[in-house]
Write an enzyme that holds these catalytic residues in place. Sequence first.
Site, PDB file in Angstrom:
ATOM      1  N   SER A   1    -118.988  52.069 -15.273  1.00  0.00           N
ATOM      2  CA  SER A   1    -119.050  52.188 -16.738  1.00  0.00           C
ATOM      3  C   SER A   1    -118.703  50.824 -17.328  1.00  0.00           C
ATOM      4  O   SER A   1    -118.124  49.980 -16.646  1.00  0.00           O
ATOM      5  CB  SER A   1    -118.047  53.231 -17.254  1.00  0.00           C
ATOM      6  OG  SER A   1    -116.719  52.728 -17.177  1.00  0.00           O
TER       7      SER A   1
ATOM      8  N   HIS B   1    -115.019  50.367 -16.888  1.00  0.00           N
ATOM      9  CA  HIS B   1    -114.558  49.975 -15.549  1.00  0.00           C
ATOM     10  C   HIS B   1    -114.937  48.519 -15.249  1.00  0.00           C
ATOM     11  O   HIS B   1    -114.187  47.797 -14.608  1.00  0.00           O
ATOM     12  CB  HIS B   1    -115.111  50.941 -14.486  1.00  0.00           C
ATOM     13  CG  HIS B   1    -114.438  52.296 -14.499  1.00  0.00           C
ATOM     14  ND1 HIS B   1    -114.979  53.387 -15.133  1.00  0.00           N
ATOM     15  CD2 HIS B   1    -113.269  52.729 -13.975  1.00  0.00           C
ATOM     16  CE1 HIS B   1    -114.168  54.431 -14.992  1.00  0.00           C
ATOM     17  NE2 HIS B   1    -113.125  54.063 -14.290  1.00  0.00           N
TER      18      HIS B   1
ATOM     19  N   LYS C   1    -112.473  46.000 -16.561  1.00  0.00           N
ATOM     20  CA  LYS C   1    -111.325  45.808 -15.662  1.00  0.00           C
ATOM     21  C   LYS C   1    -111.673  44.815 -14.547  1.00  0.00           C
ATOM     22  O   LYS C   1    -110.819  44.059 -14.107  1.00  0.00           O
ATOM     23  CB  LYS C   1    -110.911  47.150 -15.047  1.00  0.00           C
ATOM     24  CG  LYS C   1    -110.370  48.148 -16.051  1.00  0.00           C
ATOM     25  CD  LYS C   1    -108.957  47.779 -16.461  1.00  0.00           C
ATOM     26  CE  LYS C   1    -108.263  48.910 -17.183  1.00  0.00           C
ATOM     27  NZ  LYS C   1    -106.881  48.590 -17.535  1.00  0.00           N
TER      28      LYS C   1
HETATM   29  N1  USQ Z   1    -114.449  64.754 -14.245  1.00  0.00           N
HETATM   30  C1  USQ Z   1    -114.806  66.079 -14.070  1.00  0.00           C
HETATM   31  N2  USQ Z   1    -114.484  66.962 -15.046  1.00  0.00           N
HETATM   32  C2  USQ Z   1    -113.823  66.621 -16.182  1.00  0.00           C
HETATM   33  C3  USQ Z   1    -113.455  65.277 -16.351  1.00  0.00           C
HETATM   34  C4  USQ Z   1    -113.779  64.369 -15.366  1.00  0.00           C
HETATM   35  O1  USQ Z   1    -115.402  66.434 -13.056  1.00  0.00           O
HETATM   36  O2  USQ Z   1    -113.580  67.488 -17.031  1.00  0.00           O
HETATM   37  C5  USQ Z   1    -114.774  63.787 -13.174  1.00  0.00           C
HETATM   38  C6  USQ Z   1    -115.532  62.571 -13.614  1.00  0.00           C
HETATM   39  O3  USQ Z   1    -116.914  62.815 -13.640  1.00  0.00           O
HETATM   40  C7  USQ Z   1    -115.131  61.560 -12.551  1.00  0.00           C
HETATM   41  C8  USQ Z   1    -113.701  61.977 -12.201  1.00  0.00           C
HETATM   42  O4  USQ Z   1    -113.540  63.311 -12.672  1.00  0.00           O
HETATM   43  O5  USQ Z   1    -115.914  61.702 -11.417  1.00  0.00           O
HETATM   44  C9  USQ Z   1    -112.662  61.115 -12.822  1.00  0.00           C
HETATM   45  O6  USQ Z   1    -112.874  61.088 -14.211  1.00  0.00           O
HETATM   46  P1  USQ Z   1    -111.687  60.805 -15.234  1.00  0.00           P
HETATM   47  O7  USQ Z   1    -112.202  60.962 -16.617  1.00  0.00           O
HETATM   48  O8  USQ Z   1    -110.480  61.583 -14.854  1.00  0.00           O
HETATM   49  O9  USQ Z   1    -111.334  59.306 -14.887  1.00  0.00           O
HETATM   50  P2  USQ Z   1    -112.182  57.975 -15.060  1.00  0.00           P
HETATM   51  O10 USQ Z   1    -113.195  58.025 -16.131  1.00  0.00           O
HETATM   52  O11 USQ Z   1    -112.652  57.584 -13.728  1.00  0.00           O
HETATM   53  O12 USQ Z   1    -111.065  56.981 -15.578  1.00  0.00           O
HETATM   54  C10 USQ Z   1    -109.688  57.337 -15.472  1.00  0.00           C
HETATM   55  C11 USQ Z   1    -108.885  56.578 -16.482  1.00  0.00           C
HETATM   56  C12 USQ Z   1    -108.947  55.158 -16.137  1.00  0.00           C
HETATM   57  C13 USQ Z   1    -108.518  54.978 -14.722  1.00  0.00           C
HETATM   58  C14 USQ Z   1    -109.381  55.788 -13.796  1.00  0.00           C
HETATM   59  C15 USQ Z   1    -109.028  55.732 -12.352  1.00  0.00           C
HETATM   60  O13 USQ Z   1    -109.343  56.811 -17.773  1.00  0.00           O
HETATM   61  O14 USQ Z   1    -108.119  54.431 -17.013  1.00  0.00           O
HETATM   62  O15 USQ Z   1    -108.594  53.670 -14.456  1.00  0.00           O
HETATM   63  O16 USQ Z   1    -109.238  57.108 -14.187  1.00  0.00           O
HETATM   64  S1  USQ Z   1    -110.441  55.941 -11.301  1.00  0.00           S
HETATM   65  O17 USQ Z   1    -111.123  57.168 -11.662  1.00  0.00           O
HETATM   66  O18 USQ Z   1    -109.978  55.994  -9.916  1.00  0.00           O
HETATM   67  O19 USQ Z   1    -111.300  54.829 -11.570  1.00  0.00           O
END
Ligand code: USQ
Length: 404
Positions: A179, A182, A185
């Site tokens: 994204s 990301h 960062k």
């Molecule tokens: N997801 C679901 N259902 C939901 C919400 C999210 O399946 O209701 C999935 C997303 O599609 C994704 C995963 O869960 O595959 C993680 O999503 P997320 O919204 O929890 O996290 P992400 O967008 O990846 O970003 C968050 C934080 C960010 C941090 C990151 C760590 O917002 O600041 O850096 O988590 S990581 O995911 O390891 O990059």
Amino acid sequence: MRVFIAGGDGYLGWSLVQYLGARGHQVGAADLFLRRRWVEEMGSWSALPIASMRERLQAFKERFGEELRFWEGDLRDYGFVEALVQEFQPDAIVHLGECPSAPYSMMDVHHAVFVQTNNITTTFNLLFAMRDHRPQAHLVKLGTMGEYGTPRMDIPEGFFEVEFRGRRERLPFPRQAGSWYHWSKVHGSNNIMLACKIWKLRATDVMQGVVFGTGIDEREEDERFLTRLDFDQSFGTAVNRYCCQAVIGHPLTPFGQGRQRRGFLPLRDSMQCLTLAIENPPAGSEYRVFNQFQEVYDVTEMARKVQKAGADLGLKVEVRNLENPRLEAEEHYYNPDHQHLVDLGYKPAHDVETEMRLMIQDLMKYRARIEAKREVLIPDVRWDGRREKVRFLELVKTGNAPAG
Ligand code: USQ
């Protein structure tokens, strides 16, 4: 130690202020309260009621017997950053002052540009202020595991040995973010790496997994110490959203196939890990990378765990996959290292299920706040640029109207 926290009003920031205060560190913080505005822009609010900064500062003073130094201002303004670094002379600078949302960055050109310029500029300003006024300080920068993406090979902590055409070299592991957020960062990481090299600074770049949780200690009965907990599509991370969904009887929402694997960690462990990084700085000039998470699970496994934690507390919880608003691998290899923090003494406070039960119990007190904003649980920000609510997958199949 004197620790300055950029972004001291946020989910991690307000938690870290308290965590470090309780350990006798002298804490200073800055914030512009943008997170409160972004969540409002998403039509939502924090599930846990959050106090104003004035109330928070008063609570801090009552509890710790000394003032929390606080500067309200914009970290994109170099004059502001320079003045406070000069004045506070921190031993450590923790940069939590970025916009942390992938969906928010994917809304349109304005949000993409805002997220990248905000995140890159704030990091630059801190680096230059360090160079000019506090070169011995240690920068602890919050990055993300999402910088690496989901390659079909193991993920090291920042660097790996590679052999190409007969030569070997230790190089940064390739970043393949998914994204604009990301990628912001990744750009920050690259800039810090160069600053450490040319100005001999020291920095720890924390590749943090998905954080969840409401609590860091036993002080939550005083609401002024509560940190925020978001559940909207942009600022609510997966498990935080699931737990909010569980308490109001909304189905838990793994996206797509639901086999996306991520490293997860409770908020209280995130505090423990950041503190280990702060209290154990590199001896001299160094750019080091820590992968920060407790364990890897897929998003359906996490939903099942929340379902079970909810059932233990008498809640009837359903799991129903939603159409995925993101473009991402939904079933993939994922095996990241996470040894550096363990070597420094990181021990998870609880298992994941215990943490989820504690969290659901906290959230049940504020069920009405989540219920009032129920509609923000279904995303409409899609990676292809369309702005249209996603649907429950099985409902699409059976042709029923989408719920939620
Ligand atoms: N997801 C679901 N259902 C939901 C919400 C999210 O399946 O209701 C999935 C997303 O599609 C994704 C995963 O869960 O595959 C993680 O999503 P997320 O919204 O929890 O996290 P992400 O967008 O990846 O970003 C968050 C934080 C960010 C941090 C990151 C760590 O917002 O600041 O850096 O988590 S990581 O995911 O390891 O990059």
